[in-house]
Design an enzyme around this catalytic site. Structure first.
Site, PDB file in Angstrom:
ATOM      1  N   CYS A 189      40.093-101.780  69.384  1.00 28.53           N
ATOM      2  CA  CYS A 189      38.563-101.540  69.168  1.00 28.53           C
ATOM      3  C   CYS A 189      37.945-102.806  68.989  1.00 28.53           C
ATOM      4  CB  CYS A 189      38.297-100.382  68.375  1.00 28.53           C
ATOM      5  SG  CYS A 189      36.595-100.262  67.663  1.00 28.53           S
ATOM      6  N   GLY A 245      42.714 -68.327  73.855  1.00 30.73           N
ATOM      7  CA  GLY A 245      42.679 -68.630  75.497  1.00 30.73           C
ATOM      8  C   GLY A 245      41.969 -67.795  76.039  1.00 30.73           C
ATOM      9  N   CYS A 248      35.374 -95.000  63.212  1.00 29.51           N
ATOM     10  CA  CYS A 248      35.310 -96.636  63.707  1.00 29.51           C
ATOM     11  C   CYS A 248      35.005 -97.308  62.318  1.00 29.51           C
ATOM     12  CB  CYS A 248      34.500 -96.814  64.639  1.00 29.51           C
ATOM     13  SG  CYS A 248      34.830 -98.729  65.482  1.00 29.51           S
ATOM     14  N   CYS A 284      36.513-102.127  64.707  1.00 35.22           N
ATOM     15  CA  CYS A 284      37.479-101.819  63.748  1.00 35.22           C
ATOM     16  C   CYS A 284      38.900-102.168  64.150  1.00 35.22           C
ATOM     17  CB  CYS A 284      37.553-100.398  63.350  1.00 35.22           C
ATOM     18  SG  CYS A 284      38.232 -99.409  64.447  1.00 35.22           S
ATOM     19  N   CYS A 294      35.879 -97.801  69.557  1.00 35.94           N
ATOM     20  CA  CYS A 294      36.051 -96.370  69.259  1.00 35.94           C
ATOM     21  C   CYS A 294      35.131 -95.347  69.736  1.00 35.94           C
ATOM     22  CB  CYS A 294      36.366 -96.185  67.667  1.00 35.94           C
ATOM     23  SG  CYS A 294      37.873 -96.950  67.261  1.00 35.94           S
TER      24      CYS A 294
END
Lengths: 276, 317, 235
Positions: B264, B48, B294, B267, B288
């Site tokens: 979606c 970080g 997808c 898909c 997606c």
């Protein structure tokens, strides 16, 4: 009992030479070393800030009172000499030995400050409540509801209408901004409050109300207050103890009414004489 | 991770074609790549923490992914397989351009659209839906590396705040958000705390991807070229969104009016991050955002539903 | 003989004015004793330093020499000349009170709050303090309609009652009176005198100045002559 005790607290701004200290001060009539041009903002300051009392620090601009406040509050680090702080559990802490993070922790949790200029103490891009939330957050509170409740309580206690808590303080009057600053300072229930010329830029009637608020809060909480002001009237109304500073030195200390009625130092006599 | 290579070093005929120039492997000289790898190591060592690095001039403009590109170019070598996505798509201009650039300057490295095959995935604003493994590196392109940038203008002050892990201002921003909107509305680039210490921007990934950054199997490297910072989330590192105990972080829910999870349109997946797609008749549908996921999913699960538009780039590539 | 509360020995006050480079003695070599339940009066010409003595004991003036031995409730003997500021303040809040002819209160404070203020300083709840203030105002006889008004609007006599109430609310051990009846009409003065007599009966030690010799004769067990006037000299 004292909350702060300083010994030979000295703060230079500049190159400094061996004769800076003796060539400046109240007797020398300057705080700028004639040899090297160094500004001696604090010149061997010895003082005690009594616990639970209001100590007025009076003196003209350049006398070192703000430098003193900044060092004790913990935003200035370059002073020599000793400054002891007694924390709520009674331990004496040498401020000079703390690292910046520890100084910040003190500022965040045990101290509160109110500046003359609200821009210095408040963030105008966030709401009044947000300004208080920030202080509540540093104490570790992570519950939105609790933070909000605390902010509401503090604003209410300092006389800010709570229906305006979600507005930016930019739209508030000067007096109201000072109230928000005070609420913010009190958010973590500090044991020392630093007030730097808090009423200087306010109208007289507003000034009076802010002074009333400070007195009432002091009577209620018994916190120790370091009140920096050049206005003897403000010090007279609030302070029980007083120190008078000039050119970086403390020229006189005493009880407030004694300083007013029987000033000892030539400068204090002049100052009191001028104010009456 | 090889030495300088030469692509037909024929300077004598006065030709100045691309191919005739001499490049270092991965465009940058070895010292530059080494410096970036060292910065990555430091970033991994301090999760970080934003490690400064000397961001090089790239043949693309700053702000177009130079940070991610430099990391990729520094860590890629022959035998690596690279996937580049932009907002989940392998086919967007930015992704395609970056991919072809890297292909050109890194001979021996393969490219793919398959998340499972890739050893390095360079991404802009998404984490692939396919869960990455320990052998994979995810490289993020980061526009603004400092999460405190939005709450503190002064950089010196920000460094101090990070040093003292003073993140009250981030919570204040969240407080203000709740005050104004009644809930946390912060979307892309949600502030997180890494390894219970530094606050970090996860780059502008949707909230959906934030929990997937935590305890990931893969290494995550973040490069900000314009701002000259590199930071990292090493594998198996805790990443927690900044939130209140009574106002929690939540991912996008994708519910329809009846409170049902939208699937979606292509898909049929109900477990992926969806993009709202405008159809030619002005209506909208959801698909997606991760095109490769997808496509794979559609092949396995069902044929393309009628009415959905084909995914095609508007510019011939 | 009742207990000694205050012993002043060779007390001296010399003022130095830096601007004019002069100093003068307000008084010199003052010794006196104040006992519980008795009134010691200071008499002397105007300017003889009677008020200055009171102010030096209360430390409103900084004494230049001598001692003021104060016997506290706890049996401690404190020299008020050299006691720390904080100790002096504590004694002022709990044991030694000062009533002058002027009332110093905060401008917008109600009489009740003004009277309660010394108590709030000493760690009791504001509500209790206000209750005790009410009781004190009642005892001292301030008309009830005035209790919640700021004393700035009062007559001289009413203000003096508030002033007295502020001194009495903490049940002082030593009460210093600096012409508290100076601006009062006969009725108010009578009220004040009654109160002082009652305090004496309760065992409070009193030291004070009254410009009215009759009053002084009526009240004082002992009279100390302060004299000689002021001696000026070039610093």
């Amino acid at each position: 009992m004292t909350v702060f005790e300083t010994q030979n607290l000295t703060r230079f701004y500049g190159v400094r030479c061996p004769r800076c200290l003796e060539k400046t001060g109240a007797a020398a009539g300057t705080n700028i070393c004639p040899d090297c041009g160094t500004v001696v903002a604090l010149n061997n300051v010895n003082l005690r800030v009594p616990k639970g009392e209001i100590l007025g620090v009076i003196g003209e601009s350049g006398s070192g009172k703000t430098t003193l406040l900044r060092y004790l509050y913990g935003v200035d680090f370059g002073a020599t000499g000793s400054a002891l702080y007694r924390n709520p559990s009674g331990e004496m802490i040498e401020l000079g030995e703390l690292d910046p993070a520890q100084r910040r922790r003190l500022r965040d949790r045990e101290f509160g400050i109110v500046f003359q200029n609200p821009h210095q103490g408040l963030n105008f891009r966030i709401s009044a409540g947000g300004n208080i939330a920030e202080r509540v957050l540093v104490s570790g509170e992570r519950n939105y509801g609790n933070i909000r409740e605390r902010a509401t309580l503090l604003l209410d206690r300092t006389g800010v209408p709570t229906r305006r808590m979600d507005e930016s303080p930019a739209g508030f009057s000067g007096g109201m901004q000072q109230r928000v600053q005070i609420a913010r300072a009190l958010a973590t229930e500090p044991c020392v409050l630093f007030l730097d010329e808090v009423t200087t830029s306010l109208d007289l009637s507003v000034q009076a109300k802010i002074l009333d608020l400070i007195l009432e809060l002091h009577q209620r909480t018994r916190l120790s207050i370091l009140l920096v002001t050049h206005d003897i009237g403000v010090a007279r109304m609030l302070a029980s103890h007083c120190i008078v500073m000039r050119y970086g030195q403390v020229v006189e200390t005493g009880l407030m009414d004694q300083i007013l009625e029987d000033p000892q130092h030539a400068y204090t006599q002049e100052l009191i004489g001028a104010s009456l | 991770m090889t030495d300088t290579f030469t692509q037909d070093a024929s300077f004598n005929d006065g030709e100045t074609s691309e191919a005739s120039r001499q490049y270092s492997y991965g465009l940058m000289d070895e010292a530059a790549k080494k410096e970036i790898r060292r910065a990555c190591l430091r970033a991994v060592a301090i999760p970080g923490y934003q490690v400064p690095f000397a961001s090089r001039e790239m043949p693309i403009a700053r702000g177009f992914g130079t940070g991610g590109l430099q990391i990729t170019l520094s860590i890629i070598g022959p035998g690596d397989t690279l996937k580049v996505i932009d907002q989940g798509s392998d086919d967007s201009v930015n992704a395609v351009s970056l991919r072809s650039l890297i292909e050109k300057v890194c001979p021996g490295a393969n490219t793919t659209e398959d998340s499972d095959e890739a050893t390095i995935v360079q991404t802009r604003h998404r984490i692939p839906e396919t869960i990455l493994g320990e052998h994979q590196v995810l490289v993020f392109q980061v526009p603004y590396p400092d999460i405190l940038g939005g709450v503190e203008m002064n950089e010196e002050r920000r460094v101090q705040l990070h040093g003292e892990t003073d993140y009250a201002k981030l919570y204040v921003a969240l407080y203000e958000d709740v005050v104004r909107n009644g809930r946390i509305t912060s979307g892309a680039g949600y502030p997180v705390e890494v390894n219970r210490h530094y606050a970090m921007t996860p780059s502008p990934i949707p909230r959906w991807d934030v929990p997937r950054l935590s305890m990931s199997h893969n290494l995550n490297l973040f490069g900000a070229g314009r701002e000259k910072k590199i930071f990292a989330v090493p594998p198996y590192t805790e990443v927690t969104p900044i939130q209140f105990s009574d106002q929690r972080f939540s991912v996008e829910s994708f519910l329809d009016r009846n409170g049902e999870r939208i699937a979606c349109a292509r898909c049929g997946s109900t477990g992926s991050f969806l993009d709202e797609i405008y159809l030619s008749d002005g209506a909208t549908t959801f698909m997606c955002s991760d095109t490769e996921y997808c496509r794979k999913n559609a092949e396995i699960v069902s044929p393309v539903p009628s009415g959905a538009v084909e995914f095609r780039s508007p510019i011939p590539l | 003989m009742s207990a000694t509360i205050l012993e002043v020995r060779n007390l001296k006050k010399r003022f130095t004015l830096h601007e004019t480079q002069t100093s003068f003695d307000a008084f010199d070599n003052v010794s006196l004793t104040v006992r519980a339940g008795s009134f010691t009066g200071l008499v002397g010409a105007s300017g003889a330093g009677k008020s200055s003595i009171l102010k030096c004991i209360y430390r409103r003036y900084l004494p230049s020499g001598g001692n003021c031995w104060f016997h506290t409730t706890d049996g401690e003997i404190v020299d008020l000349v050299t006691a720390s500021d904080q100790r002096t303040l504590e004694l002022r809040r709990k044991e030694i009170r000062f009533v002058s002819q002027f009332l110093h209160t905060l401008p917008r404070q109600s009489a009740r709050k003004a009277v309660a203020e010394p108590l709030i300083q000493s760690e009791i709840t504001p509500e209790d303090a206000l209750n005790q203030a009410t009781a004190t105002l009642e005892r001292i006889g301030l008309p009830q309609r005035l209790w919640d008004l700021p004393p700035a609007t009062f007559s001289g006599g009413e203000r003096q009652l508030v002033n007295m109430a502020r001194a009495l609310i903490v049940r002082p051990r030593l009460l210093l009176l600096d012409e508290p009846t100076a601006s009062l009409d006969p009725a108010s003065t009578r009220k004040m005198v009654e109160e002082i007599a009652r305090l004496k009966a309760e065992g409070v030690a009193l030291l004070g100045v009254f410009h009215d010799p009759e009053l002084m004769d009526a009240l004082a067990e002992e009279k100390i002559h302060v004299g000689g006037g002021v001696t000026w000299e070039k610093a």
